[in-house]
Motif scaffolding. Structure first.
Motif, PDB file in Angstrom:
ATOM      1  N   ASP A 127     -27.927   0.423  37.695  1.00 42.39           N
ATOM      2  CA  ASP A 127     -27.204  -0.827  37.464  1.00 42.39           C
ATOM      3  C   ASP A 127     -26.158  -1.036  38.570  1.00 42.39           C
ATOM      4  O   ASP A 127     -26.079  -0.251  39.522  1.00 42.39           O
ATOM      5  CB  ASP A 127     -26.606  -0.867  36.044  1.00 42.39           C
ATOM      6  N   GLU A 128     -25.335  -2.073  38.412  1.00 48.55           N
ATOM      7  CA  GLU A 128     -24.369  -2.422  39.476  1.00 48.55           C
ATOM      8  C   GLU A 128     -23.336  -1.326  39.747  1.00 48.55           C
ATOM      9  O   GLU A 128     -22.667  -1.326  40.778  1.00 48.55           O
ATOM     10  CB  GLU A 128     -23.657  -3.722  39.114  1.00 48.55           C
ATOM     11  N   TYR A 129     -23.201  -0.387  38.774  1.00 44.99           N
ATOM     12  CA  TYR A 129     -22.241   0.718  38.963  1.00 44.99           C
ATOM     13  C   TYR A 129     -22.924   2.000  39.453  1.00 44.99           C
ATOM     14  O   TYR A 129     -22.273   3.005  39.670  1.00 44.99           O
ATOM     15  CB  TYR A 129     -21.536   1.029  37.644  1.00 44.99           C
ATOM     16  N   GLY A 130     -24.244   1.964  39.529  1.00 44.29           N
ATOM     17  CA  GLY A 130     -24.970   3.155  39.984  1.00 44.29           C
ATOM     18  C   GLY A 130     -25.452   4.030  38.847  1.00 44.29           C
ATOM     19  O   GLY A 130     -25.805   5.194  39.062  1.00 44.29           O
ATOM     20  N   ILE A 131     -25.481   3.473  37.635  1.00 48.21           N
ATOM     21  CA  ILE A 131     -25.917   4.282  36.490  1.00 48.21           C
ATOM     22  C   ILE A 131     -27.402   4.024  36.188  1.00 48.21           C
ATOM     23  O   ILE A 131     -27.835   2.871  36.111  1.00 48.21           O
ATOM     24  CB  ILE A 131     -25.029   4.000  35.259  1.00 48.21           C
ATOM     25  N   VAL A 132     -28.118   5.130  36.032  1.00 51.32           N
ATOM     26  CA  VAL A 132     -29.544   5.048  35.711  1.00 51.32           C
ATOM     27  C   VAL A 132     -29.692   4.453  34.310  1.00 51.32           C
ATOM     28  O   VAL A 132     -28.955   4.807  33.391  1.00 51.32           O
ATOM     29  CB  VAL A 132     -30.153   6.477  35.749  1.00 51.32           C
ATOM     30  N   LYS A 133     -30.660   3.528  34.194  1.00 49.28           N
ATOM     31  CA  LYS A 133     -30.839   2.890  32.881  1.00 49.28           C
ATOM     32  C   LYS A 133     -31.776   3.747  32.039  1.00 49.28           C
ATOM     33  O   LYS A 133     -32.914   4.023  32.451  1.00 49.28           O
ATOM     34  CB  LYS A 133     -31.398   1.485  33.059  1.00 49.28           C
ATOM     35  N   LYS A 138     -37.072   6.209  29.922  1.00 49.15           N
ATOM     36  CA  LYS A 138     -38.021   6.412  28.798  1.00 49.15           C
ATOM     37  C   LYS A 138     -39.367   5.775  29.114  1.00 49.15           C
ATOM     38  O   LYS A 138     -40.419   6.364  28.888  1.00 49.15           O
ATOM     39  CB  LYS A 138     -37.451   5.798  27.513  1.00 49.15           C
ATOM     40  N   ASP A 139     -39.317   4.552  29.675  1.00 46.99           N
ATOM     41  CA  ASP A 139     -40.563   3.826  29.958  1.00 46.99           C
ATOM     42  C   ASP A 139     -41.381   4.478  31.071  1.00 46.99           C
ATOM     43  O   ASP A 139     -42.585   4.239  31.183  1.00 46.99           O
ATOM     44  CB  ASP A 139     -40.257   2.373  30.391  1.00 46.99           C
ATOM     45  N   SER A 140     -40.719   5.246  31.923  1.00 49.24           N
ATOM     46  CA  SER A 140     -41.423   5.824  33.083  1.00 49.24           C
ATOM     47  C   SER A 140     -42.129   7.139  32.765  1.00 49.24           C
ATOM     48  O   SER A 140     -42.944   7.608  33.559  1.00 49.24           O
ATOM     49  CB  SER A 140     -40.428   6.084  34.223  1.00 49.24           C
ATOM     50  N   ILE A 141     -41.801   7.726  31.625  1.00 47.35           N
ATOM     51  CA  ILE A 141     -42.394   9.032  31.298  1.00 47.35           C
ATOM     52  C   ILE A 141     -43.879   8.863  30.938  1.00 47.35           C
ATOM     53  O   ILE A 141     -44.247   7.980  30.160  1.00 47.35           O
ATOM     54  CB  ILE A 141     -41.617   9.686  30.118  1.00 47.35           C
ATOM     55  N   SER A 142     -44.713   9.702  31.555  1.00 45.66           N
ATOM     56  CA  SER A 142     -46.139   9.692  31.191  1.00 45.66           C
ATOM     57  C   SER A 142     -46.556  11.122  30.881  1.00 45.66           C
ATOM     58  O   SER A 142     -45.770  12.054  31.064  1.00 45.66           O
ATOM     59  CB  SER A 142     -46.982   9.152  32.344  1.00 45.66           C
ATOM     60  N   PRO A 162     -25.464   9.612  33.033  1.00 40.24           N
ATOM     61  CA  PRO A 162     -25.471  10.031  31.616  1.00 40.24           C
ATOM     62  C   PRO A 162     -26.372  11.267  31.417  1.00 40.24           C
ATOM     63  O   PRO A 162     -27.449  11.176  30.825  1.00 40.24           O
ATOM     64  CB  PRO A 162     -26.013   8.794  30.889  1.00 40.24           C
ATOM     65  N   ILE A 163     -25.911  12.379  31.937  1.00 38.37           N
ATOM     66  CA  ILE A 163     -26.744  13.580  32.022  1.00 38.37           C
ATOM     67  C   ILE A 163     -27.136  14.130  30.647  1.00 38.37           C
ATOM     68  O   ILE A 163     -28.251  14.608  30.455  1.00 38.37           O
ATOM     69  CB  ILE A 163     -25.998  14.648  32.868  1.00 38.37           C
ATOM     70  N   GLU A 164     -26.190  14.038  29.701  1.00 41.04           N
ATOM     71  CA  GLU A 164     -26.490  14.600  28.379  1.00 41.04           C
ATOM     72  C   GLU A 164     -27.669  13.848  27.737  1.00 41.04           C
ATOM     73  O   GLU A 164     -28.596  14.449  27.205  1.00 41.04           O
ATOM     74  CB  GLU A 164     -25.245  14.525  27.491  1.00 41.04           C
ATOM     75  N   GLU A 165     -27.635  12.530  27.873  1.00 40.15           N
ATOM     76  CA  GLU A 165     -28.721  11.704  27.311  1.00 40.15           C
ATOM     77  C   GLU A 165     -30.044  11.975  28.031  1.00 40.15           C
ATOM     78  O   GLU A 165     -31.106  12.073  27.419  1.00 40.15           O
ATOM     79  CB  GLU A 165     -28.365  10.235  27.529  1.00 40.15           C
ATOM     80  N   ILE A 166     -29.953  12.099  29.362  1.00 37.86           N
ATOM     81  CA  ILE A 166     -31.168  12.340  30.153  1.00 37.86           C
ATOM     82  C   ILE A 166     -31.767  13.695  29.771  1.00 37.86           C
ATOM     83  O   ILE A 166     -32.981  13.825  29.560  1.00 37.86           O
ATOM     84  CB  ILE A 166     -30.865  12.267  31.675  1.00 37.86           C
ATOM     85  N   GLY A 167     -30.890  14.693  29.630  1.00 39.21           N
ATOM     86  CA  GLY A 167     -31.344  16.038  29.247  1.00 39.21           C
ATOM     87  C   GLY A 167     -32.019  16.027  27.880  1.00 39.21           C
ATOM     88  O   GLY A 167     -33.034  16.701  27.661  1.00 39.21           O
TER      89      GLY A 167
END
Ligand SMILES: Cc1ncc(COP(=O)(O)O)c(C=O)c1O
Length: 389
Positions: A127-133, A138-142, A162-167
């Motif tokens: 996003d505009e602040y550099g945060i991964v959406k 989720k949509d990219s995982i295959s 948001p590392i905790e969420e990504i993890g």
């Protein structure tokens, strides 16, 4: 002329305590830790102690740390190592890595190289602040995704992901998660278990340790293939005789980072906030990156109508070391890939300046630097065809 160093994201001065800890290992305890004699045993003992100090900073176990030649090598070992481990995924879409568009070249170039070897890579936008959406992730995982690699904090704009969420997402999908924590280490408290991190890269020279040494955390049970083959050092994942003085320095730097994190955070964050407050008083100046979710030492500005390189050179003439927002690694003076990913135009990107503070910076330096920036911005604007006011 007094020199002021405000470029701590590029490197840091080695701490005196770190130097003192390293010195005996050049000439007194110079043994090879793999040798069976007393010289080797002494080196081995110190190697193990350093491993514990690195592990302690991450809430990891000693046997989950391998020593490397720095952040770049740690990233390469983690990403290529995971790729070679998974090269046999041969389903329709091929083995797949997810990363972000704003990673350091140590990750981006490694991923690009793997694309030439048949691996697929998804570069997530930010996003505009550099945060991964998170939804994009989720949509990219295959079913072929074998690695997610997203940095803990960005080296240019200081945004913390948001590392905790990504993890959590990686764990739910049973995908190993690597994070480049080179900029975050010592500034952001990290518990690899709580954050569900499987692989994590660090570098010594960003935390007041020596250059040319780093470490990679590899969670117990996570399998990667070696990319360097040789004598089988570091569990066969990083062959080459240990750089014992460097490793001792990294261990000491980690011990100090842990001990000083609270004090450093309070002190440096206060300086950074003062700097941001002062500089944003300049007409048409803006802060790049997230206002709160950012590294305690990072202030990244852009100024309408001026060119970052000129600003940087004039600061340098006054003894002030900072960095531009546009990473001009190419001769073509391309705008930084990070600022471009935020949606900034090439002109805005080129008007950027990164200031990264450290332990040794003082409050009066912050006031002085803020005044000098104001002065130089005024001078440059008075000559700039882009400044029409
Ligand atoms: C985020 C990040 N990753 C990796 C690296 C590379 O680390 P090293 O210089 O130890 O190879 C850097 C260095 O600037 C960095 O900022």
């Amino acid at each position: 002329m007094k020199k002021i160093f405000m470029d701590h994201a590029s490197t840091t001065k080695v701490d005196k305590e770190v130097i003192d800890a390293m010195l005996p290992f050049f000439s007194e305890y110079f043994g090879n830790p793999l040798s069976l004699h007393s010289f080797g045993r002494e080196a081995r003992k110190s190697l193990d102690q350093s491993r514990k100090k690195v592990a302690d900073l991450l809430d990891a176990k000693e046997d989950e740390i391998i020593f490397t030649a720095g952040g770049t090598e740690s990233d390469n070992i983690a990403i290529k190592g995971a790729a070679y481990q998974n090269k046999n995924i041969r389903e329709s879409r091929g083995p797949h890595i997810i990363t972000s568009a704003i990673e350091h070249p140590a990750v981006l170039e490694t991923c690009k190289h793997l694309e030439t070897q048949g691996f697929k890579v998804k570069y997530l936008p930010v996003d505009e602040y550099g945060i991964v959406k998170i939804n994009d992730l989720k949509d990219s995982i295959s079913e072929n995704t074998f690695l997610i690699t997203i940095m803990l904090a960005n080296n240019e704009i200081g945004t913390i992901e948001p590392i905790e969420e990504i993890g959590k997402i990686a764990k739910e999908n049973n995908i190993p998660f690597h994070t480049d924590a080179v900029q975050a280490i010592g500034k952001v408290p990290i518990d690899v278990n709580k954050l569900n991190i499987d692989l994590l890269s660090i570098s010594s020279h960003k935390i007041y340790g020596p250059k040319g040494v780093g470490a990679l955390y590899i969670k117990k049970g996570v399998k990667i293939q070696p990319i360097v083959h040789g004598g089988g050092h570091e569990k066969g994942l990083r062959s080459s005789t240990h750089n014992i003085p460097g490793i001792i320095g990294l261990g000491k730097a980690c011990e100090l980072a842990k001990k000083r994190m609270e004090k450093d955070t309070k002190y440096i964050k206060n300086l950074r906030d003062k700097l941001i407050k002062n500089v944003l008083q300049i007409e048409e100046s803006y802060l790049n990156g997230h206002p709160e979710k950012r590294l305690i030492n990072n202030a990244h500005f852009r100024f309408t109508g001026i060119e970052g390189e000129s600003l940087l050179m004039r600061l340098d003439e006054k003894g002030i070391a900072a960095a531009t927002g546009s990473a001009c690694s190419s001769k073509k003076l391309q705008a930084s890939h990070v600022l471009t990913a935020l949606g900034l135009s090439p002109i805005d990107s080129h008007g950027s300046l990164r200031i990264t503070l450290g332990r040794e910076n003082m409050e009066d330096e912050v006031s002085y630097v803020s005044e000098v920036i104001q002065e130089i911005v005024d001078q440059l604007r008075s000559m700039s065809p882009l400044w029409t006011k």
